[in-house]
Design a protein around this motif. Structure first.
Motif, mmCIF file in Angstrom:
data_model
loop_
_atom_site.group_PDB
_atom_site.id
_atom_site.type_symbol
_atom_site.label_atom_id
_atom_site.label_comp_id
_atom_site.label_asym_id
_atom_site.label_seq_id
_atom_site.Cartn_x
_atom_site.Cartn_y
_atom_site.Cartn_z
ATOM 1 N N TYR A 3 0.930 -1.759 0.063
ATOM 2 C CA TYR A 3 -0.084 0.231 0.084
ATOM 3 C C TYR A 3 1.021 1.442 0.543
ATOM 4 O O TYR A 3 2.070 1.108 0.479
ATOM 5 C CB TYR A 3 -0.828 0.204 1.669
ATOM 6 C CG TYR A 3 -1.718 -0.339 1.005
ATOM 7 C CD1 TYR A 3 -3.036 -0.701 0.347
ATOM 8 C CD2 TYR A 3 -1.929 -2.041 1.517
ATOM 9 C CE1 TYR A 3 -4.199 -1.898 -0.014
ATOM 10 C CE2 TYR A 3 -2.778 -3.514 1.894
ATOM 11 C CZ TYR A 3 -3.867 -3.158 1.304
ATOM 12 O OH TYR A 3 -4.688 -3.954 1.386
ATOM 13 N N MET A 30 4.276 1.236 10.603
ATOM 14 C CA MET A 30 2.882 1.109 10.166
ATOM 15 C C MET A 30 2.299 -0.245 10.348
ATOM 16 O O MET A 30 1.553 -0.944 10.352
ATOM 17 C CB MET A 30 3.422 1.997 9.036
ATOM 18 C CG MET A 30 3.589 2.677 9.262
ATOM 19 S SD MET A 30 2.801 3.772 9.535
ATOM 20 C CE MET A 30 0.882 4.337 8.584
ATOM 21 N N THR A 34 -0.632 -1.596 12.026
ATOM 22 C CA THR A 34 -2.305 -1.489 11.152
ATOM 23 C C THR A 34 -1.817 -3.505 12.245
ATOM 24 O O THR A 34 -3.644 -3.245 12.047
ATOM 25 C CB THR A 34 -1.482 -2.237 9.698
ATOM 26 O OG1 THR A 34 -0.928 -1.013 9.097
ATOM 27 C CG2 THR A 34 -2.552 -2.235 8.889
ATOM 28 N N LYS A 35 -1.629 -3.868 11.736
ATOM 29 C CA LYS A 35 -1.642 -5.419 12.858
ATOM 30 C C LYS A 35 -2.633 -5.495 13.863
ATOM 31 O O LYS A 35 -3.329 -6.016 14.319
ATOM 32 C CB LYS A 35 -0.757 -6.426 12.878
ATOM 33 C CG LYS A 35 -0.081 -6.944 11.506
ATOM 34 C CD LYS A 35 1.092 -7.804 12.230
ATOM 35 C CE LYS A 35 1.620 -8.447 11.234
ATOM 36 N NZ LYS A 35 2.821 -9.078 11.382
ATOM 37 N N THR A 37 -4.351 -2.661 14.752
ATOM 38 C CA THR A 37 -5.802 -2.224 14.791
ATOM 39 C C THR A 37 -6.436 -3.556 14.304
ATOM 40 O O THR A 37 -7.636 -3.927 14.415
ATOM 41 C CB THR A 37 -5.798 -1.173 13.315
ATOM 42 O OG1 THR A 37 -4.835 -0.141 13.979
ATOM 43 C CG2 THR A 37 -6.976 -0.340 13.202
ATOM 44 N N ILE A 38 -6.155 -4.015 13.718
ATOM 45 C CA ILE A 38 -6.539 -5.644 13.211
ATOM 46 C C ILE A 38 -7.727 -6.583 13.664
ATOM 47 O O ILE A 38 -8.532 -6.586 14.365
ATOM 48 C CB ILE A 38 -6.179 -5.937 11.706
ATOM 49 C CG1 ILE A 38 -6.083 -5.078 10.640
ATOM 50 C CG2 ILE A 38 -6.817 -7.407 11.357
ATOM 51 C CD1 ILE A 38 -5.338 -5.493 9.384
#
Length: 94
Positions: A3, A30, A34-35, A37-38
């Motif tokens: 991304y 990042m 991201t991990k 948050t998921i």
């Protein structure tokens, strides 16, 4: 999967500061963010132990289980354990 983010200079500097606080590179920070948050979004609650349930909750859980049995939503125990052994790489051992 790759991304690309378009950030203004202030956001980029903020991310760089947070990454530095954790001794991570920006890409690693990042990825970690991201991990996390998921994981928070898809978190599955730990099942309650019997002593954490009210009698009503326990009865409702048993009734759901009995209804699954009545509807044939079951898997024979030998198939379940065979699958667990395959997943753990035990291949026919105890």
């Amino acid at each position: 999967m790759t991304y690309t983010l378009a950030l203004d200079a202030a956001d980029e500097a903020l991310i760089e500061r947070y990454a530095a606080k954790e001794n991570l590179s920006v890409p690693d920070f990042m990825l970690k963010a991201t991990k996390e948050t998921i994981e928070r979004r898809i978190h599955v609650a730990r099942p309650k132990a019997r002593d954490e349930m009210t009698n009503e909750e326990f009865d409702a859980m048993l009734e759901r289980g009995m209804e699954d049995i009545r509807q044939g939503k079951v898997t024979p125990v030998n198939e379940v354990f065979a699958e667990i052994r395959r997943e753990l790489g035990l291949n026919g051992t105890v």
